[in-house]
Write a protein that holds these residues in place. Structure first.
Motif, PDB file in Angstrom:
ATOM      1  N   VAL A 151       1.416  -1.404   0.207  1.00 37.77           N
ATOM      2  CA  VAL A 151       0.213   0.210   0.388  1.00 37.77           C
ATOM      3  C   VAL A 151       0.891   2.124   0.052  1.00 37.77           C
ATOM      4  O   VAL A 151       1.827   1.261   0.616  1.00 37.77           O
ATOM      5  N   LEU A 152       0.422   2.118  -1.133  1.00 42.54           N
ATOM      6  CA  LEU A 152       0.937   3.169  -0.467  1.00 42.54           C
ATOM      7  C   LEU A 152      -0.020   4.552  -0.958  1.00 42.54           C
ATOM      8  O   LEU A 152      -1.228   4.182  -1.372  1.00 42.54           O
ATOM      9  N   PHE A 153       0.000   5.323   0.769  1.00 48.19           N
ATOM     10  CA  PHE A 153      -1.060   6.780   1.315  1.00 48.19           C
ATOM     11  C   PHE A 153       0.009   8.180   0.431  1.00 48.19           C
ATOM     12  O   PHE A 153       0.802   8.292   1.200  1.00 48.19           O
ATOM     13  N   TYR A 154      -0.811   8.446  -0.094  1.00 50.76           N
ATOM     14  CA  TYR A 154       0.244   9.647  -0.782  1.00 50.76           C
ATOM     15  C   TYR A 154      -1.128  10.790  -1.143  1.00 50.76           C
ATOM     16  O   TYR A 154      -2.298  10.558  -1.263  1.00 50.76           O
ATOM     17  N   HIS A 155      -0.509  11.865  -1.508  1.00 49.41           N
ATOM     18  CA  HIS A 155      -1.220  13.108  -1.475  1.00 49.41           C
ATOM     19  C   HIS A 155      -1.240  13.121  -3.387  1.00 49.41           C
ATOM     20  O   HIS A 155       0.134  13.028  -3.309  1.00 49.41           O
ATOM     21  N   GLU A 156      -2.241  14.016  -3.606  1.00 46.46           N
ATOM     22  CA  GLU A 156      -2.838  14.052  -5.193  1.00 46.46           C
ATOM     23  C   GLU A 156      -1.657  14.936  -5.268  1.00 46.46           C
ATOM     24  O   GLU A 156      -0.452  14.282  -6.848  1.00 46.46           O
ATOM     25  N   ASP A 157      -0.715  15.378  -5.008  1.00 44.55           N
ATOM     26  CA  ASP A 157       0.329  16.328  -5.378  1.00 44.55           C
ATOM     27  C   ASP A 157       1.597  15.933  -5.138  1.00 44.55           C
ATOM     28  O   ASP A 157       2.304  17.114  -5.416  1.00 44.55           O
ATOM     29  N   ALA A 158       2.237  14.829  -4.246  1.00 46.57           N
ATOM     30  CA  ALA A 158       3.548  14.463  -3.870  1.00 46.57           C
ATOM     31  C   ALA A 158       3.779  14.482  -5.652  1.00 46.57           C
ATOM     32  O   ALA A 158       5.295  14.419  -5.177  1.00 46.57           O
ATOM     33  N   PHE A 159       4.003  13.891  -6.315  1.00 43.53           N
ATOM     34  CA  PHE A 159       4.877  13.223  -7.394  1.00 43.53           C
ATOM     35  C   PHE A 159       4.364  13.866  -8.895  1.00 43.53           C
ATOM     36  O   PHE A 159       3.436  14.376  -8.810  1.00 43.53           O
ATOM     37  N   LEU A 160       6.044  13.706  -9.525  1.00 42.37           N
ATOM     38  CA  LEU A 160       5.336  14.359 -10.953  1.00 42.37           C
ATOM     39  C   LEU A 160       5.006  12.714 -11.821  1.00 42.37           C
ATOM     40  O   LEU A 160       5.947  11.655 -11.442  1.00 42.37           O
ATOM     41  N   GLU A 161       4.850  12.813 -12.909  1.00 40.69           N
ATOM     42  CA  GLU A 161       4.893  12.104 -13.181  1.00 40.69           C
ATOM     43  C   GLU A 161       3.763  10.678 -12.561  1.00 40.69           C
ATOM     44  O   GLU A 161       3.541   9.445 -12.856  1.00 40.69           O
TER      45      GLU A 161
END
Length: 448
Positions: A261-271
């Motif tokens: 599982v990866l829990f992340y914010h919508e704006d965390a990464f590029l691509e």
């Protein structure tokens, strides 16, 4: 054979203070020069360790560093006895004394990058101490970090240790704060996820404009090579430069992963879509089923995430396959974040429960639950080879609590750092600590 993810939490050091040393870390800068409480900080950290142990999780402890670092001050030209070095630095260059007294080693997510034996070419657990060269006060940590890790994981049959990468900007390495491992089970081969803020040599990658990107692609690639990782077991992703400029100085401030599982914010990464597809594909090849939980910006802004440290949390696997999220009290104090978490746990997804911990002393300096722990995946044979003195037990918790009560001050200001007696107090405390944790001689004052 059973396998575990062991959380080794950093024990807060006796000189815990709010020096405001970490440019790009909003909490560190906004609380600069406030009075701190080292005793409370250490006890808060120990309480979290004890609570997770009581819940059935494997828990360890990682010792703090000797501070003030008189040897570092001597390298900068201050001379005389230890007391004279401290007094001279206080008079002529107080910022350097503050830096030499930082208790930032408490955030052991930055201590090293760790790859478990199931992923490495030689079948050993590999450790690479982080050079942390972006900030002076942290760049002086890795020699002692390496000695402490070497004393904890000493059996060369099971553990391999690498020196920090070259201490130059091109190989800026911040350790496990920008590294996550995905797997079906901790003892099985997985996919190691390296997040970088910029590339040192490839201009195709955009860089932040306001705050520095501390982790380079080249550093992440070097660690992967040192650890003997397979190409099919590694994914690299770039952190969104715009969130770095909003105070997301490490990936663990905007995303956390565990298991599948990866829990992340919508704006965390590029691509992001490309990255998620690669993680899913590579994890599937080793038998895993990747899952992602995206927190939309409409529900939680990046500012909310930075101020609450929603993602600087611990995502822990429970026996029934669901997951528990360990968050700081600040999440409950943010209305939007708390509302989101209530909806998340009530939706029947993989994250079923949230537990809140008071870590205010650490949080005010810019470090939450995730910052305070280094994750090490171990099988039962490897766990048995770890120095038993650093594995948390009820008696060890009691010993460490009493040790803190004996040795720590309950108030620390910048002026207190200029007191030569503080150095003697710290050395006395750490000398006793190495006996409690059975580390041997790991500090410069014990060796020289």
């Amino acid at each position: 054979m059973k396998s575990y993810e062991v959380n080794f939490d950093g024990l807060v050091g006796p000189t815990h203070n709010y020096g405001g040393l970490s440019y790009g870390n909003v909490a560190s800068q906004s609380n600069s020069q406030q009075s701190s409480n080292p005793k409370e900080a250490a006890l808060q950290g120990l309480a979290k360790m004890k609570a997770l142990m009581d819940m059935g999780f494997q828990q360890g402890v990682l010792a703090p560093q000797e501070r003030p670092d008189v040897a570092a001050l001597r390298r900068l030209g201050f001379a005389g006895s230890d007391a004279q070095v401290i007094q001279q630095a206080a008079k002529e260059a107080m910022p350097l004394l503050v830096a030499s007294c930082s208790a930032s080693s408490m955030w052991v997510a930055n201590a090293a990058t760790v790859s478990p034996s199931a992923d490495t070419a030689d079948g050993r657990v590999h450790f690479t101490a982080a050079n942390l060269n972006c900030k002076y006060h942290r760049s002086i940590e890795h020699p002692t970090t390496s000695r402490v890790l070497g004393a904890m994981f000493a059996d060369q049959q099971h553990f391999a240790h690498h020196a920090a990468l070259p201490a130059v900007a091109q190989f800026g390495d911040e350790g496990a704060a920008n590294h996550t491992r995905f797997c079906r089970a901790y003892g099985e081969a997985g996919v190691e996820f390296f997040v970088f803020g910029r590339s040192a040599f490839d201009t195709r990658y955009p860089a932040p404009q306001k705050y520095p990107a501390r982790q380079t692609l080249e550093a992440s690639q070097a660690v992967a090579r040192l650890h003997g990782l397979r190409e099919e077991g590694v994914v690299y992703a770039q952190q969104n430069p715009s969130v770095i400029d909003q105070g997301v100085f490490h990936n663990d401030v905007i995303a956390v992963g565990n298991g599948e599982v990866l829990f992340y914010h919508e704006d965390a990464f590029l691509e992001t879509d490309k990255m998620l597809a690669e993680l899913s594909s590579k994890l599937a090849k080793v038998g895993g089923k990747f899952q992602s939980v995206c927190v939309p910006r409409s529900a939680v802004t990046v500012d909310d995430a930075v101020r609450s440290y929603l993602f600087n949390s611990q995502l822990l696997s429970r026996p029934d396959g669901s997951m528990l999220l360990i968050v700081p009290e600040e999440c409950r104090g943010n209305e939007r974040v708390w509302q989101y978490l209530q909806g998340l746990t009530g939706a029947g997804g993989v994250i079923r429960e949230v537990k809140v911990f008071d870590l205010k002393q650490s949080m005010q300096n810019g470090g939450g639950p995730a910052c305070l722990r280094l994750r090490v995946a171990l099988n039962e044979t490897e766990l048995a080879a770890v120095n038993p003195g650093v594995i948390m037990t009820a008696p060890l918790y009691e010993s460490l609590t009493q040790w803190v009560e004996r040795h720590y001050r309950d108030r620390m200001t910048e002026n207190d750092l200029a007191d030569p007696q503080l150095l003697l107090e710290c050395r006395g405390a750490l000398d006793e600590l190495t006996q409690i944790l059975k580390l041997g001689a790991v500090y410069p004052f014990q060796i020289n």
